[in-house]
Design an enzyme around this catalytic site. Structure first.
Site, PDB file in Angstrom:
ATOM      1  N   PRO A  57      91.647  92.316  38.254  1.00 25.22           N
ATOM      2  CA  PRO A  57      92.080  93.305  38.170  1.00 25.22           C
ATOM      3  C   PRO A  57      92.060  94.429  36.988  1.00 25.22           C
ATOM      4  CG  PRO A  57      93.550  91.733  37.606  1.00 25.22           C
ATOM      5  CD  PRO A  57      92.376  91.212  39.007  1.00 25.22           C
ATOM      6  N   ASN A  58      91.810  95.676  37.180  1.00 22.39           N
ATOM      7  CA  ASN A  58      91.968  96.468  36.047  1.00 22.39           C
ATOM      8  C   ASN A  58      90.561  96.918  35.391  1.00 22.39           C
ATOM      9  OD1 ASN A  58      95.115  97.059  35.951  1.00 22.39           O
ATOM     10  ND2 ASN A  58      95.405  95.119  35.486  1.00 22.39           N
ATOM     11  N   ARG A  76      90.693 102.424  30.480  1.00 22.51           N
ATOM     12  CA  ARG A  76      91.097 100.929  30.315  1.00 22.51           C
ATOM     13  C   ARG A  76      91.071 100.363  28.282  1.00 22.51           C
ATOM     14  NH1 ARG A  76      90.642  94.855  32.229  1.00 22.51           N
ATOM     15  NH2 ARG A  76      92.523  94.004  31.049  1.00 22.51           N
ATOM     16  N   TYR A  85      87.901  96.628  25.511  1.00 26.15           N
ATOM     17  CA  TYR A  85      86.335  97.018  26.701  1.00 26.15           C
ATOM     18  C   TYR A  85      85.177  97.880  26.948  1.00 26.15           C
ATOM     19  CZ  TYR A  85      90.606  94.028  28.703  1.00 26.15           C
ATOM     20  OH  TYR A  85      90.863  92.488  28.450  1.00 26.15           O
ATOM     21  N   ASN A 145      84.293  87.719  37.064  1.00 25.47           N
ATOM     22  CA  ASN A 145      84.976  87.626  36.138  1.00 25.47           C
ATOM     23  C   ASN A 145      86.659  88.261  37.086  1.00 25.47           C
ATOM     24  OD1 ASN A 145      86.313  89.292  34.372  1.00 25.47           O
ATOM     25  ND2 ASN A 145      85.683  90.462  33.209  1.00 25.47           N
ATOM     26  N   ALA A 194      92.631  89.456  34.882  1.00 25.52           N
ATOM     27  CA  ALA A 194      94.007  88.713  33.943  1.00 25.52           C
ATOM     28  C   ALA A 194      94.254  86.770  35.006  1.00 25.52           C
ATOM     29  CB  ALA A 194      94.774  89.421  33.882  1.00 25.52           C
ATOM     30  N   ASP A 200      91.329  76.722  43.648  1.00 28.47           N
ATOM     31  CA  ASP A 200      90.778  76.301  44.780  1.00 28.47           C
ATOM     32  C   ASP A 200      90.240  76.798  45.950  1.00 28.47           C
ATOM     33  OD1 ASP A 200      93.708  74.312  43.721  1.00 28.47           O
ATOM     34  OD2 ASP A 200      95.263  74.960  45.251  1.00 28.47           O
ATOM     35  N   GLU A 205      81.358  82.155  35.084  1.00 27.52           N
ATOM     36  CA  GLU A 205      82.798  82.811  34.961  1.00 27.52           C
ATOM     37  C   GLU A 205      82.159  83.948  34.149  1.00 27.52           C
ATOM     38  OE1 GLU A 205      85.628  80.545  32.553  1.00 27.52           O
ATOM     39  OE2 GLU A 205      86.649  81.695  32.312  1.00 27.52           O
ATOM     40  N   HIS A 208      83.163  87.297  30.765  1.00 26.01           N
ATOM     41  CA  HIS A 208      84.574  87.953  30.227  1.00 26.01           C
ATOM     42  C   HIS A 208      83.868  89.089  29.757  1.00 26.01           C
ATOM     43  CE1 HIS A 208      87.637  86.099  32.051  1.00 26.01           C
ATOM     44  NE2 HIS A 208      86.374  84.592  31.482  1.00 26.01           N
ATOM     45  N   LEU A 209      84.202  89.995  29.595  1.00 28.00           N
ATOM     46  CA  LEU A 209      83.525  91.790  28.599  1.00 28.00           C
ATOM     47  C   LEU A 209      83.819  91.046  26.995  1.00 28.00           C
ATOM     48  CD1 LEU A 209      84.659  94.783  31.224  1.00 28.00           C
ATOM     49  CD2 LEU A 209      82.322  93.922  30.932  1.00 28.00           C
ATOM     50  N   ARG A 219      91.510  86.279  21.256  1.00 23.58           N
ATOM     51  CA  ARG A 219      92.544  87.305  21.881  1.00 23.58           C
ATOM     52  C   ARG A 219      93.719  86.556  21.696  1.00 23.58           C
ATOM     53  NH1 ARG A 219      91.272  90.528  26.044  1.00 23.58           N
ATOM     54  NH2 ARG A 219      92.652  91.974  25.579  1.00 23.58           N
TER      55      ARG A 219
HETATM   56  C1  DQA Z   1      88.718  90.069  30.623  1.00 19.49           C
HETATM   57  C2  DQA Z   1      89.440  89.353  29.040  1.00 19.49           C
HETATM   58  C3  DQA Z   1      91.264  88.748  30.784  1.00 19.49           C
HETATM   59  O1  DQA Z   1      91.928  88.208  29.121  1.00 19.49           O
HETATM   60  C4  DQA Z   1      91.629  90.553  30.338  1.00 19.49           C
HETATM   61  O2  DQA Z   1      92.794  90.015  31.485  1.00 19.49           O
HETATM   62  C5  DQA Z   1      90.702  90.993  31.667  1.00 19.49           C
HETATM   63  C6  DQA Z   1      89.344  91.053  31.240  1.00 19.49           C
HETATM   64  C7  DQA Z   1      87.373  90.159  30.482  1.00 19.49           C
HETATM   65  O3  DQA Z   1      86.265  90.527  31.060  1.00 19.49           O
HETATM   66  O4  DQA Z   1      87.016  90.583  28.847  1.00 19.49           O
HETATM   67  O5  DQA Z   1      91.559  91.425  32.480  1.00 19.49           O
HETATM   68  O6  DQA Z   1      88.530  88.944  31.709  1.00 19.49           O
END
Ligand code: DQA
Length: 145
Positions: free
Chosen positions: A9-10, A17, A22, A73, A76, A86, A97, A99-100, A106
């Protein structure tokens, strides 16, 4: 090697954003950089994004027998989704996994990751470079086989 890149999401709003966190580059630019690296590393990629937890669960389930690995990724949902963990375990998906940002640096509530409990490896805090590092890691594993 076929890699499924899943974004939660997002992430479709990259560029707009919270650019201070980001960055200013858009989701389309992320897709383009992933595709460029895939070509360089001679891996096949499919990139999908959803704001819906169930879609991510469906895609993880459907990856079985189709993709060799998932770069995930979960945004949230990383911190909330037992359903995603699961699904990873159910189909024994090979997950990297990404993450940006570096969630551990954080807010406290971003420190726990359900995804980490099912992932082979994690790359975070490198911006788009986290995805590229994950692809290089997978390609290196393929080459050393
Ligand atoms: C994220 C980090 C998460 O905590 C956050 O909710 C995101 C983006 C990142 O790519 O840094 O939406 O996954």
């Amino acid at each position: 090697m076929k890699i499924l890149v899943l974004n939660g999401p997002n992430l479709n709003l990259l560029g707009l954003r919270e650019p201070e966190l980001y960055g200013a580059k858009t989701y389309r630019e992320l897709e383009a950089e992933i595709r460029d690296s895939a070509a360089r590393l001679a891996v096949e990629v499919e990139i999908r994004q959803s704001n819906h937890e169930g879609s991510l669960v469906d895609w993880i389930q459907e990856s079985r027998g189709v993709f060799d690995a998932i770069i995930l990724n979960a945004a949230a949902y990383t911190h909330t989704s037992l359903a995603i963990l699961d699904a990873i375990k159910a189909v024994k998906a090979r997950v990297i996994e990404v993450h940006l940002t570096e969630p551990n640096e954080r807010e406290e509530f971003r420190r726990f990751s359900y995804v980490s409990l099912g992932a082979e490896k994690r790359f975070s805090g490198l911006g788009f470079g986290s995805y590229i590092a994950a692809m290089e890691y997978l390609a290196k594993g393929r080459d050393s086989q």
